[in-house]
Design a protein around this motif. Structure first.
Motif, PDB file in Angstrom:
ATOM      1  N   GLU A   1       0.807  -1.232   0.000  1.00 33.35           N
ATOM      2  CA  GLU A   1       0.000   0.000   0.000  1.00 33.35           C
ATOM      3  C   GLU A   1       0.834   1.272   0.000  1.00 33.35           C
TER       4      GLU A   1
ATOM      5  N   LEU B   1     -12.138  -2.105  -6.418  1.00 36.24           N
ATOM      6  CA  LEU B   1     -11.025  -1.841  -5.499  1.00 36.24           C
ATOM      7  C   LEU B   1     -10.267  -3.128  -5.170  1.00 36.24           C
TER       8      LEU B   1
ATOM      9  N   ALA C   1      -7.006   2.730  -0.828  1.00 33.54           N
ATOM     10  CA  ALA C   1      -7.404   1.968   0.357  1.00 33.54           C
ATOM     11  C   ALA C   1      -7.720   2.904   1.520  1.00 33.54           C
TER      12      ALA C   1
ATOM     13  N   TRP D   1     -11.107   4.454   1.044  1.00 38.31           N
ATOM     14  CA  TRP D   1     -12.160   3.459   1.317  1.00 38.31           C
ATOM     15  C   TRP D   1     -12.404   3.320   2.821  1.00 38.31           C
ATOM     16  N   ARG D   2     -11.321   3.270   3.583  1.00 37.40           N
ATOM     17  CA  ARG D   2     -11.459   3.096   5.037  1.00 37.40           C
ATOM     18  C   ARG D   2     -12.043   4.341   5.689  1.00 37.40           C
TER      19      ARG D   2
ATOM     20  N   TRP E   1      -6.444  -3.559  -5.877  1.00 38.53           N
ATOM     21  CA  TRP E   1      -5.555  -3.745  -4.720  1.00 38.53           C
ATOM     22  C   TRP E   1      -4.715  -5.013  -4.926  1.00 38.53           C
TER      23      TRP E   1
END
Lengths: 404, 403
Positions: free
Chosen positions: A254, A280, A262, A265-266, A284
């Motif tokens: 990452e 995603l 990411a 998204w979190r 990823w």
């Protein structure tokens, strides 16, 4: 297969000796009491710049993979280091070319200020009429006594506005086929007739420059390689670039473009949809696999088994950056319709932390700069897979007679 | 934060290259398979009643020692790891060898190994003994085994409920015999197996060993998409069985089998993908149209360049998963998901491109391209589709699904 040079026992002995040498150097030049410029110059003179540089020119003629031990000792002592970012072309392209192709006298003149950062380098290859077809370039260099007189236009020149010198590829003979009529020079960017103008790109900023050359006088002493050997020298530059990229440091999961996606998204559960989730996960996974492929390539180089896998890295890197940043804009919803600033800026290099819209726009260049993805696919197909070349109309015709 | 994310520091790298031993094993396999497993012979076998090449499997087991790679030396095996297992799988995939390697040397062996290690029921130990005995027989190639799960089973699935315990017959309890009833469709590599390991639902769940010759066990061959790895439907009607693991150890053993299965199959897919690329590149140099080799057209060469790049990536993922499994790395679950999804996608793409870029000849029965296509597509569904494995990353990489 391990070669003699990389046999484990020998490597270990080499490393121990190197560490001792660094400690002795640090004792003579305590970082806390030595001005930065003096320290770096002394480091270069002691052969402790880049250890794979030749003896007498900043190195010890050791393998590249000896460098980390040196860096580790210097970091422990809190020693100042060179600014690789500022002179990325100099260190990544100019120095390897100079080491491979320049005369001893030229090495002595150029490598020291290059390595310490006193002289920034840029690369004057591409032209408005010569992008993928670099060898068709039109900038002319005409011999006049001990000098060459250079006229033409170069483009996509990073760092030209900071640079003291430029790697210049120019046409010295228009009467022979295009690859044969080129010669390679080191151009003084402060010479009369050199004009640098920012080149604004679709992100609004100007990372690159156009360089206009009008009757610029270049001493013949600054020619690298023989007259007419420019293409050969240019290939040394490009090949070294690939090695430098291939052996770059390990990155963490990452750490690149996937990290931005990411994190978004979190941070924003309210924006999540099934479609974006599927996309995603796929991206990823691809990003993580490409990180592993880069790690595998590094291991191949370290084991003395350089493979062609490096050619895949840039292709995949460009694709992933574009897909991931496109995903980010979609995920951002209406926030993805806002940009921070279209004002013309002149940054030395792009700041990817600026936001998803910037990343989306900037990444379009990833499949164009440093070889388009289409040219890369040709290279993979012809040099790795050994597929037959396209029939070509321009190989045996004098440059001046090519259709244009 | 999940393991995957907290592992985001750069950790000491696992070895992603091929060791000398792995290369020697691959070379020996290539030599043997070139003689015993030529494309024409593989094609011919698909129209014979016996879909599996049992004689070839015995040769691979006995001469090269493939059956016992994962089995420790004290049980008669080679004491190797999943790295060698994966390296060999690549070669078998490249040659489309119709042998039960994935099912027996991979899934069943890993299941039995875990059963032997973890069957620790109070007063038990008998189960572990049965598993160890099976491993000895697997190692020397006298026995071939398969785990009776449907092809789409994947790691971390809930324990299968297709088979249950049925009423005992007189004398069963004294002889340690259980009876199983149920049906499992589309089981890979069970057709040539001498022994089936059957997960059965109960309180607690268990894992049972059933001899292929047992009364009440039926295997019906399936006309399978993959003509070189024929499936069968397994039914059990009071078939006698011996328990080799129960409860948590049964679940752990089954999961270990499926994890190994996914990794070995991914490696096999990688070998297949590389072979499809090699065949297609060779054809591009040989076939002429418009007075040119077709491989000189950018429309063709760019597709092959992309495929090569895809395979380069898949190779790293496959090696990483094998290395993780071999060293019991905490990142194994992520590695398995990455490898199975990347290698399955690469294999399907490669086989499809192989058919397309061979043009008309690639669409014929005579040319082996279709066998690769069928193996690639079927294997991408087997032990978890790429999508299913990527979905597992949602939990493993802290990328939760929408609420």
């Amino acid at each position: 297969m391990l070669d003699e040079e990389n046999a484990p026992a020998k490597v270990l002995a080499q490393e121990t000796e190197l560490r001792e040498r660094v400690l002795a150097f640090l004792a003579d030049h305590p970082p806390a009491q030595t001005p930065r410029d003096d320290f770096l110059a002394a480091r270069f003179d002691a052969g402790l710049g880049y250890v794979h540089y030749p003896v007498g020119h900043g190195g010890l003629g050791l393998p590249r993979n000896a460098q980390p031990a040196l860096e580790e000792e210097l970091a422990k002592a809190g020693a100042p280091d060179i600014d690789v970012r500022l002179n990325v072309i100099g260190l990544g392209m100019a120095a390897p070319t100079i080491i491979a192709c320049a005369s001893e006298e030229q090495k002595s003149r150029w490598l020291r200020p290059l390595w310490t950062g006193a002289e920034v380098w840029c690369q004057l290859f591409s032209e408005p009429g010569a992008g993928s077809d670099l060898a068709s370039l039109a900038t002319r260099a005409v011999r006049d006594g001990d000098d060459w007189v250079v006229t033409g236009q170069k483009v996509w020149t990073s760092l030209a506005h900071h640079a003291k010198r430029g790697l210049l590829l120019a046409r010295t003979d228009p009467d022979v086929p295009k690859h044969a009529g080129l010669t390679y020079f080191a151009l003084d960017m402060h010479a009369p007739g050199v004009e640098v103008r920012p080149l604004r790109q679709l992100t609004g900023e100007a990372e690159f420059n156009e360089v206009f050359l009008s009757q610029v006088r270049v001493p013949d002493a600054d020619r690298i390689g023989a007259v007419g050997d420019g293409w050969k020298v240019a290939n040394a530059t490009l090949m070294n670039e690939r090695v430098a990229i291939g052996s770059s440091r390990a990155v963490a999961r990452e750490e690149g473009a996937a990290g931005f996606a990411a994190a978004a998204w979190r941070q924003h559960p309210e924006r999540r949809t099934q479609d974006l989730h599927q996309r995603l996960l796929k991206l990823w996974a691809q990003a993580e696999v490409s990180r592993l492929a880069a790690e595998r390539l590094r291991q191949q180089l370290a084991a003395g088994q350089p493979g062609p896998e490096g050619s895949a890295s840039k292709l995949i890197f460009a694709l992933l950056n574009q897909e991931l940043s496109g995903w980010e804009v979609d995920f951002a919803g209406t926030d993805g319709l806002r940009y921070d600033d279209w004002t013309m800026r002149r940054d030395a290099s792009s700041d990817y932390a600026r936001g998803p819209v910037f990343r989306y726009l900037r990444s379009r260049g990833n499949s164009i700069e440093g070889g388009t993805s289409e040219i890369l696919r040709n290279i993979i197909a012809e040099r790795v897979l050994r597929l037959p070349a396209e029939p070509r109309a321009d190989k045996d015709i004098p440059w001046k007679d090519l259709p244009r | 934060m999940s393991n995957a994310v907290s592992a985001s520091k750069v950790r000491p790298a696992l070895d992603l290259l091929y060791s000398d031993t792995e290369q020697a094993l691959a070379g020996a396999l290539d030599d043997l398979l070139a003689q015993r497993c030529a494309p024409a012979a593989v094609l011919a076998r698909t129209e014979q009643p016996e879909a599996y090449d049992v004689a070839l499997w015995k040769a691979l087991a006995a001469e090269i020692g493939l059956a016992g790679l994962l089995i420790p030396e004290e049980l008669g095996g080679a004491g190797a790891s999943c790295r060698e297992l994966a390296a060999a799988a690549e070669r078998l995939g490249a040659h489309l060898a119709p042998v039960p390697y994935v099912g027996s040397a991979g899934v069943a062996t890993a299941t039995a190994l875990t059963a032997a290690k973890t069957a620790t029921r109070p007063g038990g130990g008998q189960e572990a003994g049965i598993a160890a005995d099976l491993l000895r027989r697997l190692a020397d190639g006298t026995v071939t085994a398969a785990v009776a799960v449907t092809a789409s089973a994947m790691p971390a699935d809930t324990f299968p409920a297709a088979v249950q315990l049925s009423g005992p017959q007189p004398g069963d309890a004294a002889a340690g015999i259980f009876r199983l009833r149920g049906r499992i469709d589309s089981v890979p590599d069970a057709l040539p197996a001498d022994v089936l390991l059957v997960p059965a639902e109960g309180v607690p769940n268990g894992l049972y060993l059933v001899e292929a010759t047992a009364p009440g066990l039926h295997r019906v061959p399936v006309t399978s998409l993959d003509m070189t790895r024929q499936l069968c439907d397994v039914s059990l009607d009071g078939a006698p069985a011996r328990q080799i693991a129960v409860g948590a150890s049964a679940a752990a053993a089954l999961d270990a089998g499926l994890v190994t299965g996914a990794v070995v199959l991914a490696a096999e897919q990688l070998g297949l993908a590389q072979r499809c690329l090699d065949m297609t590149v060779a054809y591009g140099k040989e076939r002429r149209q418009f007075a040119r080799q077709v491989g000189s057209f950018q429309a063709v060469k760019h597709r092959l360049a992309d495929l090569w790049a895809t395979i380069t990536q898949a190779r790293a993922a496959s090696r990483y998963a094998a290395a993780c499994l071999a060293s019991d790395d905490p990142d194994t679950a992520v590695a398995v998901a990455l490898a199975k999804s990347a290698c399955s996608d690469a294999a399907v793409t490669a086989a499809q491109e192989c058919v397309q870029l061979h043009g008309g000849i690639g669409f014929t029965w005579e040319h082996p391209a279709h066998l690769y296509l069928k193996r690639a597509k079927a294997s991408s569904v087997t032990f978890g589709t790429p999508g299913a494995h990527r979905a597992a990353l949602a939990g493993l990489a802290n990328l939760p699904a929408p609420a």
